[in-house]
Design an enzyme around this catalytic site. Sequence first.
Site, PDB file in Angstrom:
ATOM      1  N   LEU A  96       0.833  -1.211   0.000  1.00 41.18           N
ATOM      2  CA  LEU A  96       0.000   0.000   0.000  1.00 41.18           C
ATOM      3  C   LEU A  96       0.862   1.253   0.000  1.00 41.18           C
ATOM      4  O   LEU A  96       0.484   2.293  -0.516  1.00 41.18           O
ATOM      5  CB  LEU A  96      -0.903   0.017   1.238  1.00 41.18           C
ATOM      6  CG  LEU A  96      -1.967  -1.074   1.319  1.00 41.18           C
ATOM      7  CD1 LEU A  96      -2.615  -1.097   2.689  1.00 41.18           C
ATOM      8  CD2 LEU A  96      -3.018  -0.861   0.231  1.00 41.18           C
ATOM      9  N   GLY A  97       2.034   1.144   0.617  1.00 39.52           N
ATOM     10  CA  GLY A  97       2.919   2.305   0.655  1.00 39.52           C
ATOM     11  C   GLY A  97       4.149   2.011   1.471  1.00 39.52           C
ATOM     12  O   GLY A  97       4.210   1.028   2.224  1.00 39.52           O
ATOM     13  N   LYS A  98       5.142   2.877   1.291  1.00 43.30           N
ATOM     14  CA  LYS A  98       6.380   2.735   2.050  1.00 43.30           C
ATOM     15  C   LYS A  98       6.722   4.080   2.660  1.00 43.30           C
ATOM     16  O   LYS A  98       6.640   5.114   1.992  1.00 43.30           O
ATOM     17  CB  LYS A  98       7.513   2.300   1.122  1.00 43.30           C
ATOM     18  CG  LYS A  98       7.304   0.937   0.510  1.00 43.30           C
ATOM     19  CD  LYS A  98       8.403   0.604  -0.486  1.00 43.30           C
ATOM     20  CE  LYS A  98       8.110  -0.727  -1.167  1.00 43.30           C
ATOM     21  NZ  LYS A  98       9.179  -1.114  -2.100  1.00 43.30           N
ATOM     22  N   TYR A 101      10.264   4.351   7.504  1.00 42.60           N
ATOM     23  CA  TYR A 101      10.513   3.311   8.502  1.00 42.60           C
ATOM     24  C   TYR A 101       9.745   2.030   8.273  1.00 42.60           C
ATOM     25  O   TYR A 101      10.133   0.983   8.750  1.00 42.60           O
ATOM     26  CB  TYR A 101      10.163   3.847   9.900  1.00 42.60           C
ATOM     27  CG  TYR A 101      10.834   5.160  10.146  1.00 42.60           C
ATOM     28  CD1 TYR A 101      12.189   5.207  10.421  1.00 42.60           C
ATOM     29  CD2 TYR A 101      10.126   6.347  10.041  1.00 42.60           C
ATOM     30  CE1 TYR A 101      12.823   6.418  10.594  1.00 42.60           C
ATOM     31  CE2 TYR A 101      10.757   7.560  10.226  1.00 42.60           C
ATOM     32  CZ  TYR A 101      12.113   7.594  10.500  1.00 42.60           C
ATOM     33  OH  TYR A 101      12.739   8.784  10.670  1.00 42.60           O
ATOM     34  N   LYS A 102       8.654   2.133   7.599  1.00 41.83           N
ATOM     35  CA  LYS A 102       7.882   0.901   7.471  1.00 41.83           C
ATOM     36  C   LYS A 102       7.311   0.702   6.069  1.00 41.83           C
ATOM     37  O   LYS A 102       7.202   1.651   5.284  1.00 41.83           O
ATOM     38  CB  LYS A 102       6.788   0.835   8.529  1.00 41.83           C
ATOM     39  CG  LYS A 102       5.739   1.893   8.486  1.00 41.83           C
ATOM     40  CD  LYS A 102       4.755   1.633   9.621  1.00 41.83           C
ATOM     41  CE  LYS A 102       3.494   2.421   9.454  1.00 41.83           C
ATOM     42  NZ  LYS A 102       3.537   3.720  10.103  1.00 41.83           N
ATOM     43  N   VAL A 103       6.986  -0.549   5.819  1.00 43.04           N
ATOM     44  CA  VAL A 103       6.315  -0.891   4.571  1.00 43.04           C
ATOM     45  C   VAL A 103       4.932  -1.404   4.957  1.00 43.04           C
ATOM     46  O   VAL A 103       4.782  -2.158   5.918  1.00 43.04           O
ATOM     47  CB  VAL A 103       7.080  -2.000   3.810  1.00 43.04           C
ATOM     48  CG1 VAL A 103       6.374  -2.327   2.503  1.00 43.04           C
ATOM     49  CG2 VAL A 103       8.504  -1.545   3.548  1.00 43.04           C
ATOM     50  N   ASP A 211       3.974  13.113  16.104  1.00 45.62           N
ATOM     51  CA  ASP A 211       4.365  13.215  14.686  1.00 45.62           C
ATOM     52  C   ASP A 211       3.139  13.514  13.824  1.00 45.62           C
ATOM     53  O   ASP A 211       2.923  12.910  12.777  1.00 45.62           O
ATOM     54  CB  ASP A 211       5.059  11.924  14.238  1.00 45.62           C
ATOM     55  CG  ASP A 211       5.892  12.136  12.968  1.00 45.62           C
ATOM     56  OD1 ASP A 211       6.117  13.307  12.597  1.00 45.62           O
ATOM     57  OD2 ASP A 211       6.305  11.143  12.354  1.00 45.62           O
TER      58      ASP A 211
HETATM   59  N1  LIG Z   1      -3.536   2.289   7.527  1.00 48.85           N
HETATM   60  C1  LIG Z   1      -3.124   2.461   6.279  1.00 48.85           C
HETATM   61  N2  LIG Z   1      -3.964   2.260   5.255  1.00 48.85           N
HETATM   62  C2  LIG Z   1      -3.547   2.441   3.981  1.00 48.85           C
HETATM   63  N3  LIG Z   1      -2.301   2.829   3.631  1.00 48.85           N
HETATM   64  C3  LIG Z   1      -1.425   3.065   4.626  1.00 48.85           C
HETATM   65  C4  LIG Z   1      -1.779   2.896   5.990  1.00 48.85           C
HETATM   66  N4  LIG Z   1      -0.692   3.207   6.757  1.00 48.85           N
HETATM   67  C5  LIG Z   1       0.268   3.552   5.894  1.00 48.85           C
HETATM   68  N5  LIG Z   1      -0.148   3.466   4.613  1.00 48.85           N
HETATM   69  C6  LIG Z   1       0.628   3.742   3.405  1.00 48.85           C
HETATM   70  O1  LIG Z   1       1.974   3.449   3.683  1.00 48.85           O
HETATM   71  C7  LIG Z   1       2.791   4.595   3.536  1.00 48.85           C
HETATM   72  C8  LIG Z   1       3.873   4.553   4.580  1.00 48.85           C
HETATM   73  O2  LIG Z   1       3.318   4.703   5.861  1.00 48.85           O
HETATM   74  P1  LIG Z   1       3.910   5.757   6.889  1.00 48.85           P
HETATM   75  O3  LIG Z   1       4.100   7.050   6.191  1.00 48.85           O
HETATM   76  O4  LIG Z   1       3.059   5.743   8.092  1.00 48.85           O
HETATM   77  O5  LIG Z   1       5.315   5.110   7.171  1.00 48.85           O
HETATM   78  P2  LIG Z   1       6.443   5.585   8.154  1.00 48.85           P
HETATM   79  O6  LIG Z   1       7.636   4.850   7.768  1.00 48.85           O
HETATM   80  O7  LIG Z   1       5.972   5.454   9.560  1.00 48.85           O
HETATM   81  O8  LIG Z   1       6.636   7.090   7.775  1.00 48.85           O
HETATM   82  P3  LIG Z   1       6.805   8.385   8.669  1.00 48.85           P
HETATM   83  O9  LIG Z   1       6.887   8.005  10.099  1.00 48.85           O
HETATM   84  O10 LIG Z   1       8.028   9.014   8.159  1.00 48.85           O
HETATM   85  O11 LIG Z   1       5.574   9.188   8.375  1.00 48.85           O
HETATM   86  C9  LIG Z   1       1.862   5.765   3.662  1.00 48.85           C
HETATM   87  O12 LIG Z   1       2.347   6.890   2.981  1.00 48.85           O
HETATM   88  C10 LIG Z   1       0.590   5.208   3.049  1.00 48.85           C
HETATM   89  O13 LIG Z   1       0.642   5.348   1.635  1.00 48.85           O
END
Ligand SMILES: Nc1ncnc2c1ncn2[C@@H]1O[C@H](COP(=O)(O)OP(=O)(O)OP(=O)(O)O)[C@@H](O)[C@H]1O
Length: 602
Positions: A96-98, A101-103, A211
């Site tokens: 769905l996204g990256k 820190y996480k995928v 955040d």
């Molecule tokens: N609950 C969800 N439903 C649908 N897509 C999601 C969900 N959570 C995250 N995503 C997708 O995954 C991507 C990465 O998630 P997120 O940005 O939370 O990651 P992260 O590594 O924690 O980034 P950061 O902490 O820098 O914001 C998001 O931009 C979104 O496209």
Amino acid sequence: MDTPHPIVNGIHSSKKNGVHHFNGSGVESNGHGVEISKGRNGSNNDLNTYYMPDSYNNGTSPVTQSNGVFDHSKQDPETVIEISPNGRYAKLNTVLGKGAYKVVWKAIDRDEGYEVAWNCFQTTRAEYNELNQEIEILRQVRHPNIINFHYCWYKDAEFIFVTELMTSGTLREYIRKLSLPNPKIVKRWSRQILRGLIHLHSHNPPIIHRDIKCDNIFINGAHGEVKIGDMGTAKMKLGKKYTVIGTPEFMAPEMYEERGYNEKVDIYAFGMCLLEMVTGEYPYSECKNAAQIYKKVIQGIKPESLAKVQDEEILDLINNCLSPENERYTAEQIRAHPFFTVEPEVLLAAADETKTHLKLQVVFKEGTDNLSVKFDFKVEKDTAEEVVEEMIDEKVLPRKYQQFITHEINRILRDLNKSSKDDDSNDEISRHWNSQPGTPPFPNGISPHLPPHNSPGSFAPPLTLDRDNSPNSTSSGPATSESQRKTQTQEWQTEELDDILPVKDYPNETPIEDFVHEAAVATNRPEKAKEWTTKLKHQDIMTVGDLRDLLDEDWAGLGLTVFASRALKNALYGKSLRSPGIYPRSMGSSNANISGGEDNFV
Ligand SMILES: Nc1ncnc2c1ncn2[C@@H]1O[C@H](COP(=O)(O)OP(=O)(O)OP(=O)(O)O)[C@@H](O)[C@H]1O
């Protein structure tokens, strides 16, 4: 658009592998470990470049593997590639996204049959164990504006957690899509974010998200639901020393300092979100790196995009959010700010055959116990400006909605006019409309019988009309002569009796002051009783019987306002003259006699 700058101080275990580290002096340095760029920066969205641990292919998965790399492009996106330890969640072959820190993968909740988000977060077991308390708290957070946390486990250097899935991406993506969201959308989004924050901050001790930014706020497009996500960074306020973590553009000054901070950092970040929503610009996009942002924030220099905010209310609100911590509002105080007041809905409740005699209704959704005010509107004689002004004078409507309600009435009139014009067979209606003083030309509109939709136009200034019928002239409204005014008043008095509600049966000998007092109280205008009584007594009306003796045309000469006349007539004639049909839920009063709900109108 400049790149956002994620900052991590390694203290926060869960984000140790971040792209940037921040050493507290504003100097940015590269971190170690895996770097997965944010998809929003146009980087790593290629599914083939994400390396999955071998253990994912545990024999139950149909995924083929070549040299340790999964070739996802060859797989059906709906293929199940992993099952959660409890057997309930099935991870699908769809990223769905990256983030940094996480995928995040799509998954299915096999018990309930709905889609969920499967989040993979690289971390050590020790770090995962440290997060235990926080995870427990996240599990307990249940709120419609916060993404639900369902289940989590640790496996092969990854903290994996299943959350609610959001279908329409992040607020940031939406802002880009809409170019500039209109104020109504900004309000709707913000209210929901604030509801989520109020919930988090109302825990004891408060849960601080830490955040908040438009990338961490997610949307379900079908219903316009907005939810706060990425709750992994929220932490209980446990002491005086806290981790520096967040996104520099959205970090309050106290977050950079090592003095500790509280939930107000979320308010600061919310202010930045609001700024991004109303300008469409990422705050501090004038800065090239995190160090530059740090310097500005510490010196109290606000983002340049703030100068682009025109609306005084929003500006006031953002400035408050960005003010020093002790001056910043709480989430609840922000929610109560005038900017977030929910506008009433203005509806066409009924219209006669010629669509010239209308019943309009203003329904308040907030702060007034769902009050509803219904009134008649004669297209040939009334104007939105005048009617609204009059009801404001009578305190039936609050002045702060003057522009909005006037505009909405004019919109209904335009829509009605358009529908009349479209109806070629009805010359009579067209004639009425085309001769209506001050009726503006008609843009394409919605059906007159539909309630107003949330359009950007709802925030346009009210359409003001001059004698020459040209819209948006500088005149404050149609000039209505005294005689026109009287005629209009008389019309109201003689024809609006179907709205009447009884107070009680008054014997003819009832002193006029007693009767007027009760009518004024019943319409929530006790302070008007004296004024109305004086006017009646000036006309030698001393008892209810004297009032009953009046002919319709006599009422016009009493010098009473339309509202006063209606209130008195309601009290006097309500029961016997009311006809079936649509009745007001109230007449602008919370008094039980008048506005006590539908039962009073049957
Ligand atoms: N609950 C969800 N439903 C649908 N897509 C999601 C969900 N959570 C995250 N995503 C997708 O995954 C991507 C990465 O998630 P997120 O940005 O939370 O990651 P992260 O590594 O924690 O980034 P950061 O902490 O820098 O914001 C998001 O931009 C979104 O496209």
